[in-house]
Design a protein around this motif. Structure first.
Motif, PDB file in Angstrom:
ATOM      1  N   CYS A  16       4.424 -26.702 -17.309  1.00  0.00           N
ATOM      2  CA  CYS A  16       4.917 -26.088 -18.535  1.00  0.00           C
ATOM      3  C   CYS A  16       4.178 -24.767 -18.773  1.00  0.00           C
ATOM      4  O   CYS A  16       2.955 -24.740 -18.800  1.00  0.00           O
ATOM      5  N   PRO A  17       4.912 -23.661 -18.947  1.00  0.00           N
ATOM      6  CA  PRO A  17       4.251 -22.366 -19.153  1.00  0.00           C
ATOM      7  C   PRO A  17       3.495 -22.296 -20.477  1.00  0.00           C
ATOM      8  O   PRO A  17       2.679 -21.403 -20.673  1.00  0.00           O
ATOM      9  N   ASN A  18       3.769 -23.219 -21.363  1.00  0.00           N
ATOM     10  CA  ASN A  18       3.077 -23.210 -22.654  1.00  0.00           C
ATOM     11  C   ASN A  18       1.782 -24.011 -22.619  1.00  0.00           C
ATOM     12  O   ASN A  18       0.739 -23.537 -23.045  1.00  0.00           O
ATOM     13  N   CYS A  19       1.832 -25.238 -22.097  1.00  0.00           N
ATOM     14  CA  CYS A  19       0.649 -26.105 -22.175  1.00  0.00           C
ATOM     15  C   CYS A  19       0.140 -26.572 -20.814  1.00  0.00           C
ATOM     16  O   CYS A  19      -0.893 -27.223 -20.739  1.00  0.00           O
ATOM     17  N   GLY A  20       0.867 -26.260 -19.736  1.00  0.00           N
ATOM     18  CA  GLY A  20       0.390 -26.616 -18.411  1.00  0.00           C
ATOM     19  C   GLY A  20       0.708 -28.033 -17.975  1.00  0.00           C
ATOM     20  O   GLY A  20       0.326 -28.450 -16.875  1.00  0.00           O
ATOM     21  N   ASN A  21       1.421 -28.774 -18.808  1.00  0.00           N
ATOM     22  CA  ASN A  21       1.799 -30.148 -18.458  1.00  0.00           C
ATOM     23  C   ASN A  21       2.774 -30.130 -17.277  1.00  0.00           C
ATOM     24  O   ASN A  21       3.801 -29.468 -17.318  1.00  0.00           O
ATOM     25  N   SER A  22       2.450 -30.868 -16.228  1.00  0.00           N
ATOM     26  CA  SER A  22       3.308 -30.880 -15.052  1.00  0.00           C
ATOM     27  C   SER A  22       4.222 -32.105 -15.018  1.00  0.00           C
ATOM     28  O   SER A  22       4.998 -32.267 -14.074  1.00  0.00           O
ATOM     29  N   LEU A  23       4.117 -32.951 -16.015  1.00  0.00           N
ATOM     30  CA  LEU A  23       4.862 -34.205 -15.981  1.00  0.00           C
ATOM     31  C   LEU A  23       6.249 -34.078 -16.588  1.00  0.00           C
ATOM     32  O   LEU A  23       6.453 -33.331 -17.537  1.00  0.00           O
ATOM     33  N   PHE A  46       8.130 -26.706 -25.809  1.00  0.00           N
ATOM     34  CA  PHE A  46       8.704 -25.703 -24.911  1.00  0.00           C
ATOM     35  C   PHE A  46      10.117 -26.130 -24.521  1.00  0.00           C
ATOM     36  O   PHE A  46      10.356 -27.297 -24.201  1.00  0.00           O
ATOM     37  N   ASP A  47      11.042 -25.191 -24.577  1.00  0.00           N
ATOM     38  CA  ASP A  47      12.443 -25.500 -24.300  1.00  0.00           C
ATOM     39  C   ASP A  47      13.068 -24.292 -23.623  1.00  0.00           C
ATOM     40  O   ASP A  47      13.316 -23.272 -24.260  1.00  0.00           O
ATOM     41  N   PHE A  48      13.261 -24.409 -22.334  1.00  0.00           N
ATOM     42  CA  PHE A  48      13.719 -23.287 -21.525  1.00  0.00           C
ATOM     43  C   PHE A  48      15.035 -23.638 -20.854  1.00  0.00           C
ATOM     44  O   PHE A  48      15.155 -24.663 -20.193  1.00  0.00           O
ATOM     45  N   THR A  49      16.016 -22.798 -21.082  1.00  0.00           N
ATOM     46  CA  THR A  49      17.290 -22.971 -20.400  1.00  0.00           C
ATOM     47  C   THR A  49      17.655 -21.639 -19.777  1.00  0.00           C
ATOM     48  O   THR A  49      17.578 -20.601 -20.437  1.00  0.00           O
ATOM     49  N   TYR A  50      17.988 -21.664 -18.509  1.00  0.00           N
ATOM     50  CA  TYR A  50      18.309 -20.407 -17.842  1.00  0.00           C
ATOM     51  C   TYR A  50      19.569 -20.545 -17.008  1.00  0.00           C
ATOM     52  O   TYR A  50      19.731 -21.501 -16.250  1.00  0.00           O
ATOM     53  N   ASP A  51      20.447 -19.574 -17.178  1.00  0.00           N
ATOM     54  CA  ASP A  51      21.691 -19.515 -16.412  1.00  0.00           C
ATOM     55  C   ASP A  51      21.459 -18.570 -15.232  1.00  0.00           C
ATOM     56  O   ASP A  51      21.271 -17.367 -15.418  1.00  0.00           O
ATOM     57  N   VAL A  52      21.442 -19.115 -14.031  1.00  0.00           N
ATOM     58  CA  VAL A  52      21.085 -18.301 -12.864  1.00  0.00           C
ATOM     59  C   VAL A  52      22.145 -17.259 -12.523  1.00  0.00           C
ATOM     60  O   VAL A  52      21.875 -16.343 -11.744  1.00  0.00           O
ATOM     61  N   THR A  53      23.317 -17.364 -13.115  1.00  0.00           N
ATOM     62  CA  THR A  53      24.318 -16.324 -12.867  1.00  0.00           C
ATOM     63  C   THR A  53      23.915 -15.021 -13.554  1.00  0.00           C
ATOM     64  O   THR A  53      24.471 -13.968 -13.267  1.00  0.00           O
ATOM     65  N   LYS A  54      22.917 -15.082 -14.449  1.00  0.00           N
ATOM     66  CA  LYS A  54      22.416 -13.863 -15.101  1.00  0.00           C
ATOM     67  C   LYS A  54      21.506 -13.069 -14.174  1.00  0.00           C
ATOM     68  O   LYS A  54      21.161 -11.927 -14.464  1.00  0.00           O
ATOM     69  N   GLY A  55      21.071 -13.721 -13.104  1.00  0.00           N
ATOM     70  CA  GLY A  55      20.184 -13.040 -12.163  1.00  0.00           C
ATOM     71  C   GLY A  55      19.018 -13.924 -11.810  1.00  0.00           C
ATOM     72  O   GLY A  55      18.609 -14.771 -12.603  1.00  0.00           O
ATOM     73  N   ILE A  61      13.457 -13.949 -14.535  1.00  0.00           N
ATOM     74  CA  ILE A  61      13.116 -15.317 -14.905  1.00  0.00           C
ATOM     75  C   ILE A  61      11.852 -15.331 -15.765  1.00  0.00           C
ATOM     76  O   ILE A  61      11.775 -16.040 -16.759  1.00  0.00           O
ATOM     77  N   LYS A  62      10.879 -14.488 -15.394  1.00  0.00           N
ATOM     78  CA  LYS A  62       9.663 -14.390 -16.206  1.00  0.00           C
ATOM     79  C   LYS A  62       9.979 -13.930 -17.620  1.00  0.00           C
ATOM     80  O   LYS A  62       9.400 -14.417 -18.589  1.00  0.00           O
ATOM     81  N   GLU A  63      10.881 -12.965 -17.732  1.00  0.00           N
ATOM     82  CA  GLU A  63      11.303 -12.483 -19.052  1.00  0.00           C
ATOM     83  C   GLU A  63      11.892 -13.620 -19.879  1.00  0.00           C
ATOM     84  O   GLU A  63      11.603 -13.762 -21.063  1.00  0.00           O
ATOM     85  N   LYS A  66       9.251 -15.920 -21.023  1.00  0.00           N
ATOM     86  CA  LYS A  66       8.500 -15.289 -22.121  1.00  0.00           C
ATOM     87  C   LYS A  66       9.278 -15.441 -23.437  1.00  0.00           C
ATOM     88  O   LYS A  66       8.692 -15.735 -24.479  1.00  0.00           O
ATOM     89  N   GLU A  67      10.591 -15.243 -23.360  1.00  0.00           N
ATOM     90  CA  GLU A  67      11.416 -15.408 -24.570  1.00  0.00           C
ATOM     91  C   GLU A  67      11.333 -16.830 -25.104  1.00  0.00           C
ATOM     92  O   GLU A  67      11.262 -17.046 -26.311  1.00  0.00           O
ATOM     93  N   ALA A  68      11.353 -17.786 -24.191  1.00  0.00           N
ATOM     94  CA  ALA A  68      11.262 -19.188 -24.619  1.00  0.00           C
ATOM     95  C   ALA A  68       9.912 -19.450 -25.281  1.00  0.00           C
ATOM     96  O   ALA A  68       9.819 -20.162 -26.270  1.00  0.00           O
ATOM     97  N   LEU A  69       8.849 -18.852 -24.735  1.00  0.00           N
ATOM     98  CA  LEU A  69       7.511 -19.010 -25.316  1.00  0.00           C
ATOM     99  C   LEU A  69       7.435 -18.344 -26.682  1.00  0.00           C
ATOM    100  O   LEU A  69       6.850 -18.885 -27.627  1.00  0.00           O
TER     101      LEU A  69
END
Ligand SMILES: [Zn+2]
Length: 72
Positions: A16-23, A46-55, A61-63, A66-69
């Motif tokens: 998890c990019p927020n807390c580091g939880n890998s579970l 943390f709640d991240f949803t990404y549509d890969v058709t956006k690129g 993806i980092k951007e 960051k928005e999710a954070l």
């Protein structure tokens, strides 16, 4: 989802990019992979949803992560 695309994204969201939880599972978090959508959530909120058709460049993806954070 194309495995190469997944392999680009996976290292950025396995922990998890927020807390580091890998579970995932057992209430720790979720990871869903669809044809075009990657979704990663975590018990920290943390709640991240990404549509890969956006690129699928690392920068894009980092951007998106960051928005999710920022929206926590
Ligand atoms: Zn977390």
């Amino acid at each position: 989802m194309n495995v190469m695309i997944y392999l680009t994204i996976a290292p950025m969201i396995n922990d998890c990019p927020n807390c580091g939880n890998s579970l995932v599972g057992n209430g720790e978090g979720t990871l869903k992979i669809d044809d075009d959508i990657v979704e990663r959530t975590c018990k920290c909120g943390f709640d991240f949803t990404y549509d890969v058709t956006k690129g699928t460049s690392k920068k894009q993806i980092k951007e998106a992560i960051k928005e999710a954070l920022d929206s926590l």
